[in-house]
Design an enzyme around this catalytic site. Structure first.
Site, PDB file in Angstrom:
ATOM      1  N   CYS A   2      48.777 -79.470  32.956  1.00 49.70           N
ATOM      2  CA  CYS A   2      49.358 -77.864  32.152  1.00 49.70           C
ATOM      3  C   CYS A   2      49.451 -77.543  31.098  1.00 49.70           C
ATOM      4  O   CYS A   2      49.479 -79.011  30.349  1.00 49.70           O
ATOM      5  CB  CYS A   2      51.193 -78.112  32.829  1.00 49.70           C
ATOM      6  SG  CYS A   2      50.630 -78.782  34.160  1.00 49.70           S
ATOM      7  N   ARG A  27      41.984 -75.441  30.657  1.00 50.72           N
ATOM      8  CA  ARG A  27      42.393 -76.871  31.022  1.00 50.72           C
ATOM      9  C   ARG A  27      43.274 -76.446  32.176  1.00 50.72           C
ATOM     10  O   ARG A  27      43.017 -77.541  33.061  1.00 50.72           O
ATOM     11  CB  ARG A  27      43.818 -77.296  30.268  1.00 50.72           C
ATOM     12  CG  ARG A  27      43.492 -78.384  28.675  1.00 50.72           C
ATOM     13  CD  ARG A  27      44.860 -77.773  28.496  1.00 50.72           C
ATOM     14  NE  ARG A  27      45.698 -78.648  29.130  1.00 50.72           N
ATOM     15  CZ  ARG A  27      46.312 -80.034  28.492  1.00 50.72           C
ATOM     16  NH1 ARG A  27      45.284 -80.409  27.515  1.00 50.72           N
ATOM     17  NH2 ARG A  27      47.152 -80.771  28.812  1.00 50.72           N
ATOM     18  N   TRP A  74      49.841 -75.840  36.397  1.00 49.79           N
ATOM     19  CA  TRP A  74      48.576 -76.074  37.641  1.00 49.79           C
ATOM     20  C   TRP A  74      49.573 -76.704  38.160  1.00 49.79           C
ATOM     21  O   TRP A  74      50.474 -77.730  38.406  1.00 49.79           O
ATOM     22  CB  TRP A  74      48.195 -77.615  37.093  1.00 49.79           C
ATOM     23  CG  TRP A  74      46.788 -77.088  38.482  1.00 49.79           C
ATOM     24  CD1 TRP A  74      46.504 -77.646  39.839  1.00 49.79           C
ATOM     25  CD2 TRP A  74      45.218 -77.524  37.885  1.00 49.79           C
ATOM     26  NE1 TRP A  74      45.184 -77.584  39.888  1.00 49.79           N
ATOM     27  CE2 TRP A  74      44.708 -77.756  39.198  1.00 49.79           C
ATOM     28  CE3 TRP A  74      44.618 -77.421  36.638  1.00 49.79           C
ATOM     29  CZ2 TRP A  74      43.094 -77.847  39.479  1.00 49.79           C
ATOM     30  CZ3 TRP A  74      43.051 -77.363  37.158  1.00 49.79           C
ATOM     31  CH2 TRP A  74      42.439 -77.433  37.920  1.00 49.79           C
ATOM     32  N   ASN A  98      55.410 -81.287  31.472  1.00 48.48           N
ATOM     33  CA  ASN A  98      54.086 -81.623  31.602  1.00 48.48           C
ATOM     34  C   ASN A  98      54.049 -82.800  32.152  1.00 48.48           C
ATOM     35  O   ASN A  98      55.114 -84.017  32.151  1.00 48.48           O
ATOM     36  CB  ASN A  98      52.922 -81.567  30.450  1.00 48.48           C
ATOM     37  CG  ASN A  98      52.085 -80.699  30.190  1.00 48.48           C
ATOM     38  OD1 ASN A  98      52.501 -78.875  30.881  1.00 48.48           O
ATOM     39  ND2 ASN A  98      51.599 -80.087  28.994  1.00 48.48           N
ATOM     40  N   GLY A  99      53.925 -83.057  33.259  1.00 47.00           N
ATOM     41  CA  GLY A  99      54.131 -84.701  34.013  1.00 47.00           C
ATOM     42  C   GLY A  99      54.535 -84.259  35.396  1.00 47.00           C
ATOM     43  O   GLY A  99      53.923 -83.306  35.562  1.00 47.00           O
ATOM     44  N   GLU A 482      25.436 -93.221  43.179  1.00 44.21           N
ATOM     45  CA  GLU A 482      26.405 -92.546  42.206  1.00 44.21           C
ATOM     46  C   GLU A 482      25.807 -92.758  40.256  1.00 44.21           C
ATOM     47  O   GLU A 482      25.209 -92.048  40.118  1.00 44.21           O
ATOM     48  CB  GLU A 482      27.424 -92.708  41.562  1.00 44.21           C
ATOM     49  CG  GLU A 482      28.046 -91.898  41.089  1.00 44.21           C
ATOM     50  CD  GLU A 482      28.417 -90.286  41.140  1.00 44.21           C
ATOM     51  OE1 GLU A 482      28.111 -89.743  40.340  1.00 44.21           O
ATOM     52  OE2 GLU A 482      27.263 -90.066  42.072  1.00 44.21           O
ATOM     53  N   LYS A 486      23.244 -90.077  38.499  1.00 39.18           N
ATOM     54  CA  LYS A 486      24.430 -89.888  36.611  1.00 39.18           C
ATOM     55  C   LYS A 486      23.019 -89.619  35.857  1.00 39.18           C
ATOM     56  O   LYS A 486      22.938 -88.967  35.391  1.00 39.18           O
ATOM     57  CB  LYS A 486      25.017 -90.997  36.740  1.00 39.18           C
ATOM     58  CG  LYS A 486      26.292 -90.595  37.071  1.00 39.18           C
ATOM     59  CD  LYS A 486      26.866 -88.697  36.515  1.00 39.18           C
ATOM     60  CE  LYS A 486      27.675 -88.491  37.839  1.00 39.18           C
ATOM     61  NZ  LYS A 486      26.826 -87.427  38.984  1.00 39.18           N
ATOM     62  N   GLU A 489      20.535 -86.912  36.801  1.00 43.53           N
ATOM     63  CA  GLU A 489      20.825 -85.489  36.825  1.00 43.53           C
ATOM     64  C   GLU A 489      21.118 -85.052  34.341  1.00 43.53           C
ATOM     65  O   GLU A 489      20.285 -83.807  34.567  1.00 43.53           O
ATOM     66  CB  GLU A 489      22.651 -85.435  36.926  1.00 43.53           C
ATOM     67  CG  GLU A 489      22.448 -85.558  38.583  1.00 43.53           C
ATOM     68  CD  GLU A 489      24.223 -85.574  38.576  1.00 43.53           C
ATOM     69  OE1 GLU A 489      24.339 -85.016  39.574  1.00 43.53           O
ATOM     70  OE2 GLU A 489      25.085 -86.357  38.134  1.00 43.53           O
ATOM     71  N   HIS A 505      12.564-104.015  51.580  1.00 41.60           N
ATOM     72  CA  HIS A 505      12.008-103.485  52.536  1.00 41.60           C
ATOM     73  C   HIS A 505      10.992-102.514  52.162  1.00 41.60           C
ATOM     74  O   HIS A 505      11.293-101.081  52.478  1.00 41.60           O
ATOM     75  CB  HIS A 505      12.499-103.053  53.865  1.00 41.60           C
ATOM     76  CG  HIS A 505      13.983-104.704  54.770  1.00 41.60           C
ATOM     77  ND1 HIS A 505      12.932-104.701  55.414  1.00 41.60           N
ATOM     78  CD2 HIS A 505      14.867-105.005  54.571  1.00 41.60           C
ATOM     79  CE1 HIS A 505      13.427-106.224  56.039  1.00 41.60           C
ATOM     80  NE2 HIS A 505      14.636-105.534  54.938  1.00 41.60           N
ATOM     81  N   LYS A 604      27.662 -76.467  38.716  1.00 44.09           N
ATOM     82  CA  LYS A 604      29.094 -76.762  38.581  1.00 44.09           C
ATOM     83  C   LYS A 604      29.605 -76.855  40.275  1.00 44.09           C
ATOM     84  O   LYS A 604      29.715 -77.937  40.927  1.00 44.09           O
ATOM     85  CB  LYS A 604      29.788 -76.914  37.762  1.00 44.09           C
ATOM     86  CG  LYS A 604      30.965 -77.126  38.049  1.00 44.09           C
ATOM     87  CD  LYS A 604      30.926 -78.642  37.150  1.00 44.09           C
ATOM     88  CE  LYS A 604      31.625 -79.676  36.953  1.00 44.09           C
ATOM     89  NZ  LYS A 604      31.727 -80.920  37.650  1.00 44.09           N
TER      90      LYS A 604
END
Length: 609
Positions: A2, A27, A74, A98-99, A482, A486, A489, A505, A604
């Site tokens: 937020c 944000r 949010w 916020n929080g 992963e 990265k 990408e 193998h 994205k």
């Protein structure tokens, strides 16, 4: 993620607050609002959706004043709605927050017994009522906010105003950032310096536990021990684009460094040490429904699929359930044997991934109960699921996912705990031990980030290589996938991830002195087998980059480069390894001069097949 903006000074606060909130739109948010001292009263305007909706609301009824606060929300507690949007009022006190207030429910119940009426579903309204309660007892706003913060448990950044003090703001923080700026006869507060750069570049960052009284000409700060303190003024030298990146050269690096906070944000308000349980209020599936599931499915794409593979290891070990993981684009073109009452877990950062949505819809048609792990509140996948775990990690600008991945893993850790407790494979003590370990992860990630220079040194040695091989075993096999993803990408280097036991193998035929091999080797039950795989690599003269647990010695002697992660239980190693691999990919890409934030040919969110 937020956003807070506050202003007190000699100018009209409304345009300053609106423009500040616009600078925080990146944000992410689902509603917004402002509160202004106006003709002796505090007027509140709120709306759902984009800031343009709030501006339309303001245009219908003129509002002006020289003191005010604003907020973009949010949703966490309570759906996106005008009623749940900030600011929140109680008596003459109005505040934004916020929080997450972890103990909001018992506080709410006590306040209701004392006659306080709640108009929203939020945890924030509890804070407003607490402040108003202490003000009724004769305390000023700063003392009332201080008293209220002693009762709440969780994370907060608070900005408050009251009708009796028209020329001051009171702010407080614990676990969430707040910054204060001065400009002429005005003062500003915000959750991000980006919101105030149009007015000042000299700012004060509040520290953990600080409370501050802010007037047009003065800033008075009190620390966590309630002692007056002076916080240093920092001069901001970034341009507006860099400010949005908080001074980092790329969004991707900023987002890598945000991961300790990301993990905290995904955890907050979702666990109880007392009971050893995870509290997942948006899951909306009963214990009976979760127990009835004979099989668990996880379906996702790309990086989210790698998170799902980690989830398979977690759930099979902690919940003792059969778990099938599928790539969404493959799942929808076969006839999967999904049965009635199966638990079908979809993972998507955006909640709009076309293949994942199609898979979820097919599973529902077959009678499965669909739950999703998503970041975007109100996304299509979230709306169409029977239950949701929101990651709340804020927008991820860099195309190559970093913090969204660690948030997904954190959500899976909490889901595994919840299912384990519900299905009886974990007792309360098991849950407490698990929570203690998971809650320590942000601190351990910080430890890795502080040693970024070691990763840079490794990148400088190998960034000109054209091929990389990543090896992992067990729960870290998906992390090898992963890590390789990265690198390919953002650096455009050909990289492959393999289960270490599969190397002989086929992939071993490619290994030579020009192919660096990245080996993930925690001190776990597969450690000795991983050492054997590494020795096979060394025998073929390949450079070895070993990521190992602290205290490890054998691999350190054999490898050409070594990076250590904190020694944690096996199931928690994926997050620590992946942060180090993200840094490696980032610095290799920077050295090669590629567009780190917007790599070629990638989008994205993949919203078409």
């Amino acid at each position: 993620m937020c956003g807070i903006v506050g202003y007190v000074g000699d100018q009209d606060a409304v345009p300053i607050l609106i423009n500040g909130l616009k600078r925080l739109e990146y944000r992410g948010y689902d509603s917004s609002g402002i509160a202004i001292h106006h003709n002796g009263k505090i007027e509140v305007r709120r709306s759902v959706g984009k800031l343009t909706n709030l501006e339309k609301t303001l245009s219908k009824k003129a509002l002006s004043g020289t003191t005010g606060i604003g907020h973009t929300r949010w949703a966490t507690h309570g759906k996106p709605s005008e009623q749940n949007a900030h600011p929140h009022r109680s008596g003459g006190c109005v505040l934004v927050h916020n929080g997450i207030i972890e103990n909001y429910l018992p506080l709410k119940q006590q306040l209701q017994k004392e006659g306080y009426h709640f108009e929203s579903e939020t945890d924030t309204e509890v804070v407003a009522h607490l402040v108003a309660k202490y003000m009724k007892q004769g305390q000023g706003l700063s003392d009332a906010v201080q008293a209220a913060t002693k009762e709440i448990r969780g994370s907060y950044a608070i900005a408050a105003v009251c009708e009796g003090e028209p020329h001051s703001l009171v702010v407080a923080r614990s676990g969430c950032p707040l910054v204060i700026g001065r400009s002429g006869k005005s003062s500003l507060v915000a959750s991000d310096v980006m919101a105030m750069l149009a007015h000042t570049r000299d700012v004060i960052y509040l520290e953990e536990g600080d409370l501050a009284v802010v007037t047009p000409t003065d800033i008075r700060v009190i620390d966590a021990q309630r002692h007056p303190v002076t916080r240093a003024t920092t001069a901001i030298t970034w341009d507006s684009e860099a400010a949005e990146k908080s001074g980092y050269p790329h969004f991707m690096l900023k987002e890598i460094h945000e991961q300790p906070q990301t993990i905290l944000d995904t955890l907050r308000g979702r666990y109880s040490f007392e009971t050893g349980e995870a509290d997942l209020p948006d899951l909306s599936l009963t214990s009976a429904q979760l127990i009835a599931a004979k099989k668990i499915w996880i379906v996702a794409c790309g990086t989210s699929w790698h998170a799902g593979l980690v989830g398979k290891y977690l759930l099979e070990e902690m919940v003792k359930a059969s778990v099938q993981v599928d790539i969404a684009s493959e799942f929808r073109y076969r006839d999967p044997l999904v049965e009635k009452d199966d638990l079908f877990i979809t993972i998507s950062q955006s909640g709009e991934t076309a293949d994942t949505l199609a898979a979820a819809r097919e599973a529902k048609l077959k009678g499965a109960r669909v739950m999703s792990i998503v970041n975007v509140v109100g996304s299509t996948l979230a709306r169409e699921s029977d239950g949701v775990i929101y990651t709340h990690c804020g927008p991820e600008i860099g195309v190559a996912s970093t913090k969204a991945f660690t948030a997904q893993l954190t959500a899976l850790y909490m889901l595994a705990l919840h299912l384990g407790r519900v299905r009886g494979t974990l007792n309360a003590n098991d849950g407490r031990i698990w929570l203690e370990r998971v809650v320590s992860l942000p601190m351990r990630v910080e430890h890795i980030l502080k040693r970024e220079a070691e990763i840079v040194a490794i990148a400088k040695r190998y960034y000109m290589k054209r091929n990389f091989l990543y090896l992992g075993r067990g729960i870290n096999y998906p992390i090898a996938l992963e890590g390789a993803l990265k690198l390919k990408e953002i650096s455009y280097i050909h990289a492959e991830g393999y289960a270490a036991g599969e190397m002989k193998h086929g992939p071993i035929a490619l290994i030579d002195k020009d192919m660096p091999v990245v080996v993930l080797a925690p001190r776990d039950r597969l450690y000795e087998k991983t050492v054997s795989n590494l020795m096979e690599v060394k025998a073929r003269n390949a450079p070895v980059i070993a990521f190992v647990s602290e205290g490890e010695r054998d691999l350190g002697k054999a490898a050409d480069a070594v990076f250590t992660i904190p020694d944690v239980p096996q199931l928690l190693t994926p997050i620590l390894f992946v942060v180090a691999l993200q840094l490696l990919a980032y610095h290799v890409a920077v050295l090669r001069g590629t567009d780190v934030d917007q790599p070629r040919n990638l989008a994205k969110s993949v919203t078409v097949e």
